[in-house]
Design a protein around this motif. Structure first.
Motif, PDB file in Angstrom:
ATOM      1  N   LEU A  76      37.848  67.612  77.396  1.00  0.00           N
ATOM      2  CA  LEU A  76      36.739  68.376  76.817  1.00  0.00           C
ATOM      3  C   LEU A  76      37.098  68.951  75.455  1.00  0.00           C
ATOM      4  CD1 LEU A  76      35.234  70.187  79.910  1.00  0.00           C
ATOM      5  CD2 LEU A  76      34.236  68.361  78.562  1.00  0.00           C
ATOM      6  N   ALA A  77      38.343  69.338  75.258  1.00  0.00           N
ATOM      7  CA  ALA A  77      38.760  69.829  73.940  1.00  0.00           C
ATOM      8  C   ALA A  77      38.670  68.708  72.909  1.00  0.00           C
ATOM      9  CB  ALA A  77      40.189  70.372  74.006  1.00  0.00           C
ATOM     10  N   LEU A  78      39.043  67.493  73.289  1.00  0.00           N
ATOM     11  CA  LEU A  78      38.904  66.356  72.378  1.00  0.00           C
ATOM     12  C   LEU A  78      37.438  66.063  72.075  1.00  0.00           C
ATOM     13  CD1 LEU A  78      41.635  63.916  73.743  1.00  0.00           C
ATOM     14  CD2 LEU A  78      41.649  65.172  71.585  1.00  0.00           C
ATOM     15  N   CYS A  79      36.582  66.174  73.069  1.00  0.00           N
ATOM     16  CA  CYS A  79      35.147  65.943  72.859  1.00  0.00           C
ATOM     17  C   CYS A  79      34.546  66.994  71.926  1.00  0.00           C
ATOM     18  CB  CYS A  79      34.415  65.935  74.191  1.00  0.00           C
ATOM     19  SG  CYS A  79      34.750  64.495  75.196  1.00  0.00           S
ATOM     20  N   VAL A  80      34.907  68.253  72.114  1.00  0.00           N
ATOM     21  CA  VAL A  80      34.406  69.314  71.240  1.00  0.00           C
ATOM     22  C   VAL A  80      34.937  69.110  69.819  1.00  0.00           C
ATOM     23  CG1 VAL A  80      34.539  71.799  70.769  1.00  0.00           C
ATOM     24  CG2 VAL A  80      34.029  70.990  73.066  1.00  0.00           C
ATOM     25  N   GLY A  81      36.202  68.763  69.696  1.00  0.00           N
ATOM     26  CA  GLY A  81      36.772  68.504  68.373  1.00  0.00           C
ATOM     27  C   GLY A  81      36.114  67.313  67.690  1.00  0.00           C
ATOM     28  N   ALA A  82      35.835  66.249  68.438  1.00  0.00           N
ATOM     29  CA  ALA A  82      35.172  65.074  67.864  1.00  0.00           C
ATOM     30  C   ALA A  82      33.745  65.408  67.441  1.00  0.00           C
ATOM     31  CB  ALA A  82      35.175  63.928  68.872  1.00  0.00           C
ATOM     32  N   ALA A  83      33.069  66.239  68.208  1.00  0.00           N
ATOM     33  CA  ALA A  83      31.709  66.638  67.837  1.00  0.00           C
ATOM     34  C   ALA A  83      31.708  67.459  66.550  1.00  0.00           C
ATOM     35  CB  ALA A  83      31.069  67.421  68.974  1.00  0.00           C
ATOM     36  N   ILE A  84      32.638  68.379  66.431  1.00  0.00           N
ATOM     37  CA  ILE A  84      32.741  69.179  65.205  1.00  0.00           C
ATOM     38  C   ILE A  84      33.095  68.283  64.021  1.00  0.00           C
ATOM     39  CG2 ILE A  84      34.093  70.976  64.055  1.00  0.00           C
ATOM     40  CD1 ILE A  84      34.269  72.373  66.794  1.00  0.00           C
ATOM     41  N   PHE A  85      34.017  67.369  64.225  1.00  0.00           N
ATOM     42  CA  PHE A  85      34.414  66.442  63.163  1.00  0.00           C
ATOM     43  C   PHE A  85      33.229  65.571  62.742  1.00  0.00           C
ATOM     44  CE2 PHE A  85      36.468  62.455  61.723  1.00  0.00           C
ATOM     45  CZ  PHE A  85      37.182  62.978  60.651  1.00  0.00           C
ATOM     46  N   GLY A  86      32.442  65.117  63.703  1.00  0.00           N
ATOM     47  CA  GLY A  86      31.270  64.306  63.390  1.00  0.00           C
ATOM     48  C   GLY A  86      30.238  65.068  62.584  1.00  0.00           C
ATOM     49  N   VAL A  87      30.014  66.326  62.938  1.00  0.00           N
ATOM     50  CA  VAL A  87      29.065  67.141  62.183  1.00  0.00           C
ATOM     51  C   VAL A  87      29.563  67.364  60.759  1.00  0.00           C
ATOM     52  CG1 VAL A  87      28.053  69.455  62.030  1.00  0.00           C
ATOM     53  CG2 VAL A  87      28.068  68.243  64.204  1.00  0.00           C
ATOM     54  N   VAL A  88      30.850  67.612  60.612  1.00  0.00           N
ATOM     55  CA  VAL A  88      31.417  67.808  59.275  1.00  0.00           C
ATOM     56  C   VAL A  88      31.276  66.534  58.452  1.00  0.00           C
ATOM     57  CG1 VAL A  88      33.569  68.188  58.004  1.00  0.00           C
ATOM     58  CG2 VAL A  88      32.964  69.667  59.918  1.00  0.00           C
ATOM     59  N   LEU A  89      31.509  65.382  59.055  1.00  0.00           N
ATOM     60  CA  LEU A  89      31.349  64.129  58.325  1.00  0.00           C
ATOM     61  C   LEU A  89      29.900  63.898  57.910  1.00  0.00           C
ATOM     62  CD1 LEU A  89      33.679  61.565  60.129  1.00  0.00           C
ATOM     63  CD2 LEU A  89      33.959  62.611  57.891  1.00  0.00           C
ATOM     64  N   LEU A  90      28.962  64.257  58.763  1.00  0.00           N
ATOM     65  CA  LEU A  90      27.555  64.107  58.405  1.00  0.00           C
ATOM     66  C   LEU A  90      27.154  65.034  57.260  1.00  0.00           C
ATOM     67  CD1 LEU A  90      25.810  63.775  61.871  1.00  0.00           C
ATOM     68  CD2 LEU A  90      26.015  62.035  60.108  1.00  0.00           C
ATOM     69  N   VAL A  91      27.683  66.238  57.279  1.00  0.00           N
ATOM     70  CA  VAL A  91      27.322  67.207  56.247  1.00  0.00           C
ATOM     71  C   VAL A  91      27.989  66.876  54.917  1.00  0.00           C
ATOM     72  CG1 VAL A  91      27.564  69.635  55.576  1.00  0.00           C
ATOM     73  CG2 VAL A  91      26.834  69.045  57.872  1.00  0.00           C
ATOM     74  N   ALA A  92      29.235  66.473  54.951  1.00  0.00           N
ATOM     75  CA  ALA A  92      30.007  66.256  53.730  1.00  0.00           C
ATOM     76  C   ALA A  92      30.235  64.783  53.446  1.00  0.00           C
ATOM     77  CB  ALA A  92      31.342  66.970  53.842  1.00  0.00           C
ATOM     78  N   HIS A  93      29.266  63.957  53.746  1.00  0.00           N
ATOM     79  CA  HIS A  93      29.407  62.518  53.499  1.00  0.00           C
ATOM     80  C   HIS A  93      29.515  62.281  51.997  1.00  0.00           C
ATOM     81  CE1 HIS A  93      28.470  58.216  53.566  1.00  0.00           C
ATOM     82  NE2 HIS A  93      28.960  58.279  54.807  1.00  0.00           N
ATOM     83  N   PRO A  94      30.444  61.421  51.559  1.00  0.00           N
ATOM     84  CA  PRO A  94      30.678  61.248  50.116  1.00  0.00           C
ATOM     85  C   PRO A  94      29.492  60.637  49.367  1.00  0.00           C
ATOM     86  CG  PRO A  94      32.057  59.750  51.367  1.00  0.00           C
ATOM     87  CD  PRO A  94      31.381  60.649  52.335  1.00  0.00           C
ATOM     88  N   THR A  95      28.614  59.906  50.007  1.00  0.00           N
ATOM     89  CA  THR A  95      27.490  59.320  49.284  1.00  0.00           C
ATOM     90  C   THR A  95      26.275  60.235  49.252  1.00  0.00           C
ATOM     91  OG1 THR A  95      26.689  58.196  51.266  1.00  0.00           O
ATOM     92  CG2 THR A  95      28.222  56.986  49.866  1.00  0.00           C
ATOM     93  N   ALA A  96      26.315  61.302  49.994  1.00  0.00           N
ATOM     94  CA  ALA A  96      25.189  62.232  50.019  1.00  0.00           C
ATOM     95  C   ALA A  96      25.373  63.257  48.898  1.00  0.00           C
ATOM     96  CB  ALA A  96      25.103  62.927  51.367  1.00  0.00           C
ATOM     97  N   THR A  97      24.700  63.019  47.766  1.00  0.00           N
ATOM     98  CA  THR A  97      24.797  63.956  46.653  1.00  0.00           C
ATOM     99  C   THR A  97      23.437  64.550  46.383  1.00  0.00           C
ATOM    100  OG1 THR A  97      24.366  62.234  45.037  1.00  0.00           O
ATOM    101  CG2 THR A  97      26.679  62.640  45.595  1.00  0.00           C
ATOM    102  N   ILE A  98      23.442  65.706  45.767  1.00  0.00           N
ATOM    103  CA  ILE A  98      22.203  66.367  45.429  1.00  0.00           C
ATOM    104  C   ILE A  98      21.876  66.133  43.954  1.00  0.00           C
ATOM    105  CG2 ILE A  98      21.016  68.606  45.463  1.00  0.00           C
ATOM    106  CD1 ILE A  98      22.857  69.506  47.639  1.00  0.00           C
ATOM    107  N   GLN A  99      22.709  65.412  43.239  1.00  0.00           N
ATOM    108  CA  GLN A  99      22.481  65.139  41.841  1.00  0.00           C
ATOM    109  C   GLN A  99      21.330  64.160  41.673  1.00  0.00           C
ATOM    110  OE1 GLN A  99      26.169  63.676  40.406  1.00  0.00           O
ATOM    111  NE2 GLN A  99      27.287  65.553  40.841  1.00  0.00           N
ATOM    112  N   GLY A 100      20.663  64.226  40.569  1.00  0.00           N
ATOM    113  CA  GLY A 100      19.619  63.278  40.239  1.00  0.00           C
ATOM    114  C   GLY A 100      18.267  63.604  40.835  1.00  0.00           C
ATOM    115  N   LEU A 101      18.015  64.878  41.071  1.00  0.00           N
ATOM    116  CA  LEU A 101      16.708  65.256  41.610  1.00  0.00           C
ATOM    117  C   LEU A 101      15.608  65.074  40.633  1.00  0.00           C
ATOM    118  CD1 LEU A 101      17.548  68.381  43.734  1.00  0.00           C
ATOM    119  CD2 LEU A 101      16.967  66.117  44.541  1.00  0.00           C
TER     120      LEU A 101
END
Length: 67
Positions: free
Chosen positions: A42-67
């Motif tokens: 369960l600790a690995l599952c919680v850690g993987a879920a947190i890691f997945g959320v961080v990857l979704l939020v800080a994805h390198p191709t997701a930029t706010i530039q060019g609005l």
């Protein structure tokens, strides 16, 4: 059913708030030899879920530039 009881015990211990009567009732009917394995899983599952959320939020191709 015993596996789900162990999962519930571990999740409550992650949360950290529990009545002592419920805590004692859970530990009266649990197999302690498998409890560390469930906790690590369960600790690995919680850690993987947190890691997945961080990857979704800080994805390198997701930029706010060019609005």
């Amino acid at each position: 059913m015993a596996f789900l009881r162990m999962v519930r015990i571990v999740l409550w211990s992650f949360f950290g708030v529990r009545k002592s009567a419920s805590h004692e009732a859970d530990f009266a009917n649990v197999n302690f030899s498998f409890l560390p394995f469930v906790a690590v899983l369960l600790a690995l599952c919680v850690g993987a879920a947190i890691f997945g959320v961080v990857l979704l939020v800080a994805h390198p191709t997701a930029t706010i530039q060019g609005l």
